[in-house]
Motif scaffolding. Structure first.
Motif, PDB file in Angstrom:
ATOM      1  N   LEU A   1      48.898  64.453  76.625  1.00 48.54           N
ATOM      2  CA  LEU A   1      50.239  64.817  77.097  1.00 48.54           C
ATOM      3  C   LEU A   1      50.744  63.835  78.150  1.00 48.54           C
ATOM      4  N   PHE A   2      49.864  63.494  79.095  1.00 49.35           N
ATOM      5  CA  PHE A   2      50.263  62.586  80.165  1.00 49.35           C
ATOM      6  C   PHE A   2      50.554  61.191  79.619  1.00 49.35           C
ATOM      7  N   TYR A   3      49.754  60.755  78.662  1.00 48.55           N
ATOM      8  CA  TYR A   3      49.947  59.427  78.086  1.00 48.55           C
ATOM      9  C   TYR A   3      51.314  59.328  77.417  1.00 48.55           C
ATOM     10  N   THR A   4      51.693  60.349  76.651  1.00 49.15           N
ATOM     11  CA  THR A   4      53.006  60.291  75.985  1.00 49.15           C
ATOM     12  C   THR A   4      54.133  60.329  77.010  1.00 49.15           C
ATOM     13  N   TRP A   5      53.923  61.003  78.117  1.00 48.59           N
ATOM     14  CA  TRP A   5      54.951  61.071  79.148  1.00 48.59           C
ATOM     15  C   TRP A   5      55.046  59.761  79.926  1.00 48.59           C
ATOM     16  N   SER A   6      53.910  59.083  80.128  1.00 51.36           N
ATOM     17  CA  SER A   6      53.883  57.909  81.006  1.00 51.36           C
ATOM     18  C   SER A   6      53.772  56.588  80.258  1.00 51.36           C
ATOM     19  N   THR A   7      54.235  56.515  79.034  1.00 50.47           N
ATOM     20  CA  THR A   7      54.128  55.259  78.278  1.00 50.47           C
ATOM     21  C   THR A   7      54.955  54.148  78.898  1.00 50.47           C
ATOM     22  N   HIS A   8      55.979  54.501  79.648  1.00 48.72           N
ATOM     23  CA  HIS A   8      56.816  53.490  80.291  1.00 48.72           C
ATOM     24  C   HIS A   8      56.204  52.950  81.589  1.00 48.72           C
ATOM     25  N   VAL A   9      55.108  53.555  82.049  1.00 47.38           N
ATOM     26  CA  VAL A   9      54.472  53.152  83.305  1.00 47.38           C
ATOM     27  C   VAL A   9      53.374  52.139  82.999  1.00 47.38           C
TER      28      VAL A   9
ATOM     29  N   ALA B   1      47.368  72.164  80.190  1.00 42.75           N
ATOM     30  CA  ALA B   1      46.738  71.725  78.944  1.00 42.75           C
ATOM     31  C   ALA B   1      45.487  72.547  78.677  1.00 42.75           C
ATOM     32  N   ARG B   2      45.025  72.502  77.417  1.00 42.31           N
ATOM     33  CA  ARG B   2      43.824  73.254  77.035  1.00 42.31           C
ATOM     34  C   ARG B   2      42.577  72.684  77.696  1.00 42.31           C
ATOM     35  N   ASP B   3      42.489  71.357  77.750  1.00 38.50           N
ATOM     36  CA  ASP B   3      41.325  70.689  78.321  1.00 38.50           C
ATOM     37  C   ASP B   3      41.744  69.295  78.779  1.00 38.50           C
ATOM     38  N   GLU B   4      40.777  68.509  79.251  1.00 44.11           N
ATOM     39  CA  GLU B   4      41.093  67.184  79.786  1.00 44.11           C
ATOM     40  C   GLU B   4      41.639  66.245  78.709  1.00 44.11           C
ATOM     41  N   VAL B   5      41.101  66.323  77.501  1.00 40.15           N
ATOM     42  CA  VAL B   5      41.577  65.460  76.412  1.00 40.15           C
ATOM     43  C   VAL B   5      43.041  65.779  76.100  1.00 40.15           C
TER      44      VAL B   5
ATOM     45  N   TYR C   1      43.732  59.046  85.769  1.00 37.25           N
ATOM     46  CA  TYR C   1      42.750  60.048  86.151  1.00 37.25           C
ATOM     47  C   TYR C   1      43.348  61.428  85.926  1.00 37.25           C
ATOM     48  N   VAL C   2      42.561  62.328  85.379  1.00 40.22           N
ATOM     49  CA  VAL C   2      43.014  63.693  85.145  1.00 40.22           C
ATOM     50  C   VAL C   2      42.002  64.636  85.775  1.00 40.22           C
ATOM     51  N   THR C   3      42.487  65.514  86.641  1.00 42.65           N
ATOM     52  CA  THR C   3      41.621  66.453  87.343  1.00 42.65           C
ATOM     53  C   THR C   3      42.061  67.885  87.047  1.00 42.65           C
ATOM     54  N   PRO C   4      41.167  68.728  86.482  1.00 46.17           N
ATOM     55  CA  PRO C   4      41.545  70.122  86.252  1.00 46.17           C
ATOM     56  C   PRO C   4      41.640  70.880  87.582  1.00 46.17           C
ATOM     57  N   MET C   5      42.603  71.768  87.676  1.00 47.53           N
ATOM     58  CA  MET C   5      42.820  72.549  88.900  1.00 47.53           C
ATOM     59  C   MET C   5      43.030  74.025  88.521  1.00 47.53           C
ATOM     60  N   PRO C   6      41.995  74.707  87.990  1.00 52.51           N
ATOM     61  CA  PRO C   6      42.187  76.083  87.516  1.00 52.51           C
ATOM     62  C   PRO C   6      42.528  77.075  88.634  1.00 52.51           C
ATOM     63  N   GLN C   7      42.243  76.729  89.874  1.00 54.54           N
ATOM     64  CA  GLN C   7      42.575  77.620  90.993  1.00 54.54           C
ATOM     65  C   GLN C   7      44.014  77.440  91.461  1.00 54.54           C
ATOM     66  N   GLY C   8      44.728  76.432  90.904  1.00 52.48           N
ATOM     67  CA  GLY C   8      46.113  76.191  91.289  1.00 52.48           C
ATOM     68  C   GLY C   8      46.196  75.311  92.520  1.00 52.48           C
TER      69      GLY C   8
ATOM     70  N   LEU D   1      45.993  74.100  84.639  1.00 49.35           N
ATOM     71  CA  LEU D   1      46.735  73.081  85.372  1.00 49.35           C
ATOM     72  C   LEU D   1      45.846  71.851  85.569  1.00 49.35           C
ATOM     73  N   HIS D   2      46.395  70.678  85.266  1.00 51.39           N
ATOM     74  CA  HIS D   2      45.702  69.408  85.495  1.00 51.39           C
ATOM     75  C   HIS D   2      46.608  68.525  86.332  1.00 51.39           C
ATOM     76  N   CYS D   3      46.018  67.807  87.258  1.00 48.84           N
ATOM     77  CA  CYS D   3      46.755  66.810  88.023  1.00 48.84           C
ATOM     78  C   CYS D   3      46.425  65.460  87.406  1.00 48.84           C
ATOM     79  N   ALA D   4      47.446  64.785  86.900  1.00 45.89           N
ATOM     80  CA  ALA D   4      47.259  63.478  86.276  1.00 45.89           C
ATOM     81  C   ALA D   4      47.795  62.405  87.221  1.00 45.89           C
ATOM     82  N   ARG D   5      47.020  61.341  87.387  1.00 45.31           N
ATOM     83  CA  ARG D   5      47.401  60.247  88.303  1.00 45.31           C
ATOM     84  C   ARG D   5      47.292  58.926  87.566  1.00 45.31           C
TER      85      ARG D   5
END
Length: 175
Positions: A130-138, A121-125, A144-151, A100-104
């Motif tokens: 993934l986030f870039y393709t989702w947020s192209t309209h923004v 995602a597999r890693d930060e890259v 910023y992308v922060t991994p959250m392996p603990q949920g 799990l990654h939190c993207a801002r």
């Protein structure tokens, strides 16, 4: 006479094939179980493997580690009489999970207009892609992308930190 011997050989060969097919595959053992039969010290093993003691502890407790860390620890614990590898020991690897990654996305000025998204995602890259393709309209200058392996827990909703993407058939239970 030769056909008699041929039938015996064919019969033996058939029995051998049947017994091989019915034999259960050897299951991988967990590092925790190995430690019960062959005690080893976590800090010493970490030093010998050139990894952090936390990585060895994670391997024992069934938390994901990198393949490189797992191979180093198994090499440090191996002996000529007892070779250890990922084929014989059940180690949970990060590559078997999406994290799990939190993207801002932010413009750096109007923080109340920041946009957040949770991505597995597999890693930060991979998460950034993934986030870039989702947020192209923004139209935000920073991402910023922060991994959250603990949920994360939001109110009464729990979002797990990992999702398994592979299941090893040689293990008793998926992790």
């Amino acid at each position: 006479m030769p056909s008699y011997y041929l039938r015996i050989l064919l019969n033996l060969w058939t029995k051998t094939l049947r017994s091989e097919q019915t034999m259960p595959q050897q299951k991988k053992i967990k590092l925790e179980d190995l430690r019960k039969t062959i005690p080893f010290d976590i800090p010493t093993t970490a030093i010998q493997a050139y990894v952090s003691p936390l990585a060895v502890y994670h391997m024992i407790s069934g938390h994901p580690v990198s393949r490189e860390e797992a191979e180093r620890v198994l090499a440090a614990l191996s002996t000529d009489e007892r070779p250890l590898s990922l084929d014989t020991i059940d180690i949970v690897l990060w590559e078997d999970f999406l994290v799990l990654h939190c993207a801002r996305a932010t413009d750096g000025v109007n923080f109340n207009q920041d946009q957040f998204s949770f991505i597995y995602a597999r890693d930060e890259v991979h998460a950034r892609r993934l986030f870039y393709t989702w947020s192209t309209h923004v139209n935000h200058a920073h991402m910023y992308v922060t991994p959250m392996p603990q949920g994360i827990v939001i109110g009464t909703t729990t979002i797990p930190g990992t999702q398994q993407i592979r299941h090893d058939k040689n293990t008793e239970n998926p992790t």
